[in-house]
Scaffold this motif. Structure first.
Motif, PDB file in Angstrom:
ATOM      1  N   THR A  97      13.647  -8.041  -0.210  1.00 36.94           N
ATOM      2  CA  THR A  97      13.409  -9.153   0.942  1.00 36.94           C
ATOM      3  C   THR A  97      14.295 -10.360   0.470  1.00 36.94           C
ATOM      4  O   THR A  97      14.329 -10.901  -0.539  1.00 36.94           O
ATOM      5  CB  THR A  97      11.927  -9.676   0.581  1.00 36.94           C
ATOM      6  N   SER A 136      13.429  -6.800   5.866  1.00 36.85           N
ATOM      7  CA  SER A 136      13.933  -6.450   4.552  1.00 36.85           C
ATOM      8  C   SER A 136      15.244  -5.578   4.818  1.00 36.85           C
ATOM      9  O   SER A 136      15.691  -5.168   5.768  1.00 36.85           O
ATOM     10  CB  SER A 136      12.925  -5.238   3.855  1.00 36.85           C
ATOM     11  N   GLU A 171      12.987 -10.740  -3.707  1.00 38.35           N
ATOM     12  CA  GLU A 171      12.594  -9.746  -4.659  1.00 38.35           C
ATOM     13  C   GLU A 171      13.341  -8.513  -4.295  1.00 38.35           C
ATOM     14  O   GLU A 171      13.869  -8.344  -3.137  1.00 38.35           O
ATOM     15  CB  GLU A 171      10.924  -9.192  -4.693  1.00 38.35           C
ATOM     16  N   ARG A 219       3.588  11.717  10.656  1.00 37.80           N
ATOM     17  CA  ARG A 219       4.640  10.921  11.166  1.00 37.80           C
ATOM     18  C   ARG A 219       6.076  11.741  11.300  1.00 37.80           C
ATOM     19  O   ARG A 219       6.766  11.307  12.254  1.00 37.80           O
ATOM     20  CB  ARG A 219       4.870   9.810  10.229  1.00 37.80           C
ATOM     21  N   ASP A 246       6.200  -6.546   4.404  1.00 41.99           N
ATOM     22  CA  ASP A 246       5.499  -5.204   4.215  1.00 41.99           C
ATOM     23  C   ASP A 246       6.557  -4.768   2.998  1.00 41.99           C
ATOM     24  O   ASP A 246       7.650  -4.292   3.207  1.00 41.99           O
ATOM     25  CB  ASP A 246       5.896  -4.427   5.595  1.00 41.99           C
ATOM     26  N   ILE A 247       6.027  -4.849   1.836  1.00 41.11           N
ATOM     27  CA  ILE A 247       6.768  -4.256   0.812  1.00 41.11           C
ATOM     28  C   ILE A 247       5.902  -3.619  -0.263  1.00 41.11           C
ATOM     29  O   ILE A 247       4.611  -3.579  -0.518  1.00 41.11           O
ATOM     30  CB  ILE A 247       7.354  -5.588  -0.024  1.00 41.11           C
ATOM     31  N   ASP A 248       6.754  -2.815  -1.082  1.00 37.42           N
ATOM     32  CA  ASP A 248       5.887  -2.057  -2.107  1.00 37.42           C
ATOM     33  C   ASP A 248       5.006  -2.869  -3.201  1.00 37.42           C
ATOM     34  O   ASP A 248       5.250  -4.125  -3.449  1.00 37.42           O
ATOM     35  CB  ASP A 248       6.599  -0.842  -2.567  1.00 37.42           C
ATOM     36  N   ARG A 291       6.923  10.752  -2.164  1.00 41.84           N
ATOM     37  CA  ARG A 291       6.100   9.608  -1.784  1.00 41.84           C
ATOM     38  C   ARG A 291       4.464   9.814  -2.156  1.00 41.84           C
ATOM     39  O   ARG A 291       3.915   8.733  -2.681  1.00 41.84           O
ATOM     40  CB  ARG A 291       6.181   9.234  -0.174  1.00 41.84           C
ATOM     41  N   ARG A 295      18.167   3.134   2.248  1.00 37.92           N
ATOM     42  CA  ARG A 295      17.815   4.307   3.018  1.00 37.92           C
ATOM     43  C   ARG A 295      18.459   4.329   4.549  1.00 37.92           C
ATOM     44  O   ARG A 295      18.648   3.253   5.139  1.00 37.92           O
ATOM     45  CB  ARG A 295      16.428   4.460   2.989  1.00 37.92           C
ATOM     46  N   TYR A 311      14.781  -3.051   9.661  1.00 33.89           N
ATOM     47  CA  TYR A 311      15.417  -3.256   8.429  1.00 33.89           C
ATOM     48  C   TYR A 311      16.988  -3.787   8.730  1.00 33.89           C
ATOM     49  O   TYR A 311      17.576  -3.567   9.821  1.00 33.89           O
ATOM     50  CB  TYR A 311      15.543  -1.959   7.507  1.00 33.89           C
ATOM     51  N   GLY A 353       7.453  -5.010  -5.564  1.00 29.28           N
ATOM     52  CA  GLY A 353       7.995  -6.324  -4.753  1.00 29.28           C
ATOM     53  C   GLY A 353       6.819  -7.055  -4.835  1.00 29.28           C
ATOM     54  O   GLY A 353       7.068  -8.421  -4.934  1.00 29.28           O
ATOM     55  N   GLY A 379       0.876  -1.131   0.178  1.00 30.67           N
ATOM     56  CA  GLY A 379      -0.035  -0.165   0.001  1.00 30.67           C
ATOM     57  C   GLY A 379       0.905   1.216   0.115  1.00 30.67           C
ATOM     58  O   GLY A 379       1.917   1.060   0.085  1.00 30.67           O
ATOM     59  N   VAL A 433      12.457   2.065  -4.364  1.00 29.74           N
ATOM     60  CA  VAL A 433      11.453   2.545  -4.024  1.00 29.74           C
ATOM     61  C   VAL A 433      11.750   3.897  -3.332  1.00 29.74           C
ATOM     62  O   VAL A 433      12.438   4.074  -2.435  1.00 29.74           O
ATOM     63  CB  VAL A 433      10.777   1.570  -2.874  1.00 29.74           C
ATOM     64  N   HIS A 434      10.960   4.991  -4.040  1.00 25.24           N
ATOM     65  CA  HIS A 434      11.116   6.374  -3.459  1.00 25.24           C
ATOM     66  C   HIS A 434      12.719   6.621  -3.456  1.00 25.24           C
ATOM     67  O   HIS A 434      13.163   7.440  -2.418  1.00 25.24           O
ATOM     68  CB  HIS A 434      10.643   6.702  -2.065  1.00 25.24           C
ATOM     69  N   TYR A 490      15.265  -1.283  -1.669  1.00 31.02           N
ATOM     70  CA  TYR A 490      14.683  -2.119  -0.809  1.00 31.02           C
ATOM     71  C   TYR A 490      14.908  -3.738  -1.263  1.00 31.02           C
ATOM     72  O   TYR A 490      14.455  -3.821  -2.668  1.00 31.02           O
ATOM     73  CB  TYR A 490      13.178  -1.762  -0.590  1.00 31.02           C
ATOM     74  N   LYS A 531       0.379   0.534   7.116  1.00 29.62           N
ATOM     75  CA  LYS A 531       1.011  -0.631   6.861  1.00 29.62           C
ATOM     76  C   LYS A 531       1.662  -1.107   8.334  1.00 29.62           C
ATOM     77  O   LYS A 531       1.328  -2.177   8.754  1.00 29.62           O
ATOM     78  CB  LYS A 531       1.836  -1.211   5.829  1.00 29.62           C
TER      79      LYS A 531
HETATM   80  N1  LIG Z   1       9.934  -3.867  -2.721  1.00 28.19           N
HETATM   81  C1  LIG Z   1      10.126  -3.902  -1.370  1.00 28.19           C
HETATM   82  N2  LIG Z   1       9.458  -2.911  -0.894  1.00 28.19           N
HETATM   83  C2  LIG Z   1       9.687  -2.880   0.576  1.00 28.19           C
HETATM   84  C3  LIG Z   1      10.641  -3.647   1.153  1.00 28.19           C
HETATM   85  N3  LIG Z   1      10.648  -3.125   2.527  1.00 28.19           N
HETATM   86  C4  LIG Z   1       9.824  -2.019   2.713  1.00 28.19           C
HETATM   87  N4  LIG Z   1       9.528  -1.831   1.430  1.00 28.19           N
HETATM   88  C5  LIG Z   1       8.401  -0.627   1.162  1.00 28.19           C
HETATM   89  O1  LIG Z   1       9.153   0.341   0.804  1.00 28.19           O
HETATM   90  C6  LIG Z   1       8.449   1.683   1.139  1.00 28.19           C
HETATM   91  C7  LIG Z   1       8.940   2.619   2.048  1.00 28.19           C
HETATM   92  O2  LIG Z   1       9.176   2.127   3.234  1.00 28.19           O
HETATM   93  P1  LIG Z   1       9.951   3.135   4.457  1.00 28.19           P
HETATM   94  O3  LIG Z   1      10.226   2.207   5.445  1.00 28.19           O
HETATM   95  O4  LIG Z   1      10.917   3.924   3.849  1.00 28.19           O
HETATM   96  O5  LIG Z   1       8.688   3.969   4.875  1.00 28.19           O
HETATM   97  C8  LIG Z   1       7.097   0.985   1.751  1.00 28.19           C
HETATM   98  O6  LIG Z   1       5.951   1.173   0.709  1.00 28.19           O
HETATM   99  C9  LIG Z   1       7.526  -0.417   1.851  1.00 28.19           C
HETATM  100  O7  LIG Z   1       6.333  -1.336   2.041  1.00 28.19           O
HETATM  101  C10 LIG Z   1      11.033  -4.600   0.556  1.00 28.19           C
HETATM  102  O8  LIG Z   1      11.824  -5.468   0.902  1.00 28.19           O
HETATM  103  N5  LIG Z   1      10.799  -4.886  -0.848  1.00 28.19           N
END
Ligand SMILES: Nc1nc2c(ncn2[C@@H]2O[C@H](COP(=O)(O)O)[C@@H](O)[C@H]2O)c(=O)[nH]1
Ligand SMILES: Nc1ncnc2c1ncn2[C@@H]1O[C@H](COP(=O)(O)OP(=O)(O)OP(=O)(O)O)[C@@H](O)[C@H]1O
Length: 410
Positions: free
Chosen positions: A223, A177, A212, A277, A241-243, A288, A181, A193, A246, A151, A216-217, A221, A157
């Motif tokens: 797994t 993960s 994967e 936040r 918790d992945i984008d 973002r 960053r 992390y 991923g 999401g 991201v941003h 990132y 999340k």
């Molecule tokens: N593809 C992946 N996305 C990931 C992973 N771990 C986290 N995330 C996603 O990154 C954004 C930003 O996270 P933030 O901690 O910097 O705010 C968020 O959407 C996470 O779901 C991963 O291993 N793989």
């Protein structure tokens, strides 16, 4: 004459298996006199597993002999190699993998698969340009599917997952993960992390250590396979918790997971949450929010996700999440899987018919002969390298003479 594999531990019980390697196929030195290794033929290749020992335990090294060219191949071996045991058997399964059964090991560590021609292996062969084989540990039963939660950034999340982990600490485990960053205040390396350098992470991605990864941003990132396996091996249900990128990669991988997309009630609310936040600069917040629109469209329309939840009121969304995960009215204590404990002895023989594998162990206890038989159903295997292979049906047939009436699922 054929090279007879005498079952693990070499107790003199010769097996008459279809997968014995006929004489003359392997080069000199790999004849019936040679012990300490197991062979299995899949397609045109003979896989030789083991072959040396430290006096107690046999190695888990793998060599491939190509029957068609008469040459040894040097494959790239992916995945975690099993820890050596006192003996093992090797049985081809479904024409694309070999079951390695380790003797005298706990139930959690005795079933391993060496993938030799699965879609994952073929894909890696294309990527790496070499012959590839991959280890994957076998897990009894279906287990609980890992849960992928995706999401837009700031939707909640992490907040929802934290609530779930607090209420069900022994049921769920978080896949930690890797990211390039920088850590935020209060984020702990190895807990929130694995904070890492880009060059190191890129190298590990090339080495196939990641299930994967995605940009991201503006940061990398990913797994790692180990992150998921650590949770699975602890007997917990893995939460990722992945984008959305991923999630798409995981969907096309062999990890059989449930996919849940979390939506904000509105973009205004999402922006409010991200600002409140207080962890990002204005520039990062803008980035973002821009990415959130694409993630939102893709999440809602691509059919990638099994379920979509709106996180408006936190408590309502949390209760809906629990409903999806079939956790309502349950406590952490009554979510626990039943522990299966059994051991395949070092001395055993093994045969394979119609995707049913019979493991026959003859043991002698206090002067009394006892015979036991295990039946392994490999007809519904799921997942596999780079993760675990699930769906193994393991049955104990306690009294051989009484036949299948006495069958018991372990
Ligand atoms: N593809 C992946 N996305 C990931 C992973 N771990 C986290 N995330 C996603 O990154 C954004 C930003 O996270 P933030 O901690 O910097 O705010 C968020 O959407 C996470 O779901 C991963 O291993 N793989
Ligand atoms: N339902 C909700 N109502 C109001 N605020 C919420 C709600 N859910 C989460 N929040 C708050 O929104 C902020 C963002 O939540 P959280 O960090 O969990 O988002 P996230 O989706 O994990 O973000 P990221 O992808 O950036 O890691 C937090 O300050 C959290 O307390």
């Amino acid at each position: 004459m054929s090279v007879k594999r005498k079952g693990c531990g070499d107790v003199g019980q010769e097996t008459d298996n279809l997968f014995d390697v006929p004489d003359g196929l392997l080069p000199a030195g790999y004849d019936s006199e040679s012990n300490g290794y197991q062979t299995a033929i899949v397609n045109d290749k003979i896989y030789v597993v083991g072959g040396s020992s430290d006096g107690e335990k046999l190695s888990m090294d793998v060599k491939i002999f190509d029957k068609s060219t008469g040459k040894w191949l040097i494959p790239t071996i992916l995945g975690t190699k099993p820890v050596p045991s006192k003996g093992h058997s090797a049985v081809p399964v479904n024409n694309d993998r070999i079951l390695i059964l380790k003797g005298d090991c706990s139930a959690a560590d005795c079933f391993w698969f060496l993938e030799v021609d699965t879609p994952y292996v073929r894909e890696q062969e294309k990527l790496l340009g070499t012959d590839v084989i991959a280890w994957s540990k076998g897990v009894a039963g279906d287990g609980s599917k890992p849960v992928v939660i995706s999401g837009p950034s700031g939707v909640g999340k992490g907040t929802l997952i934290a609530k779930l982990m607090k209420e069900f600490p022994t049921t769920f485990g978080f896949s930690v993960s890797h990211t390039t960053r920088a850590p935020r205040n209060k984020e702990i390396n190895g807990v929130h992390y694995h904070f890492t350098e880009r060059s190191i992470m890129e190298k590990e991605i090339r080495e196939g250590k990641f299930l994967e990864s995605a940009l991201v941003h503006g940061n990398l990132y990913g797994t790692s396979i180990e992150a998921v396996e650590t949770v699975t091996d602890a007997g917990k249900r893995c939460i990722l918790d992945i984008d959305v990128q991923g999630a798409r990669s995981v969907r096309s991988s062999s990890l059989d997971a449930s996919f849940i997309f979390i939506c904000p009630p509105s973009f205004e609310e999402l922006e409010k949450r991200l600002r409140a936040r207080g962890t990002e600069t204005e520039e990062q917040i803008q980035k973002r929010l821009r990415n959130a629109r694409a993630e939102f469209d893709e999440g809602k329309s691509s059919g990638l996700f099994d379920h979509i939840l709106v996180n408006d009121d936190l408590e309502t969304c949390y209760q809906n999440l629990k409903k999806l995960l079939a956790l309502n009215d349950r406590t952490d204590a009554n979510c626990q899987p039943t522990v299966k404990s059994f051991k395949i002895p070092v001395s055993h023989s093994i045969s394979n018919k119609d995707r049913k594998i019979l493991i026959h162990s003859g043991t002698s206890e206090l002067g009394k002969e006892s015979t036991s038989l295990f039946l392994l159903d490999v007809s519904s295997l799921k997942g596999g390298a780079p993760g675990r292979t699930r769906g193994l049906g393991i049955y104990a047939i306690n009294s051989y003479a009484e036949g299948l009436d006495d069958i018991k699922l372990l």
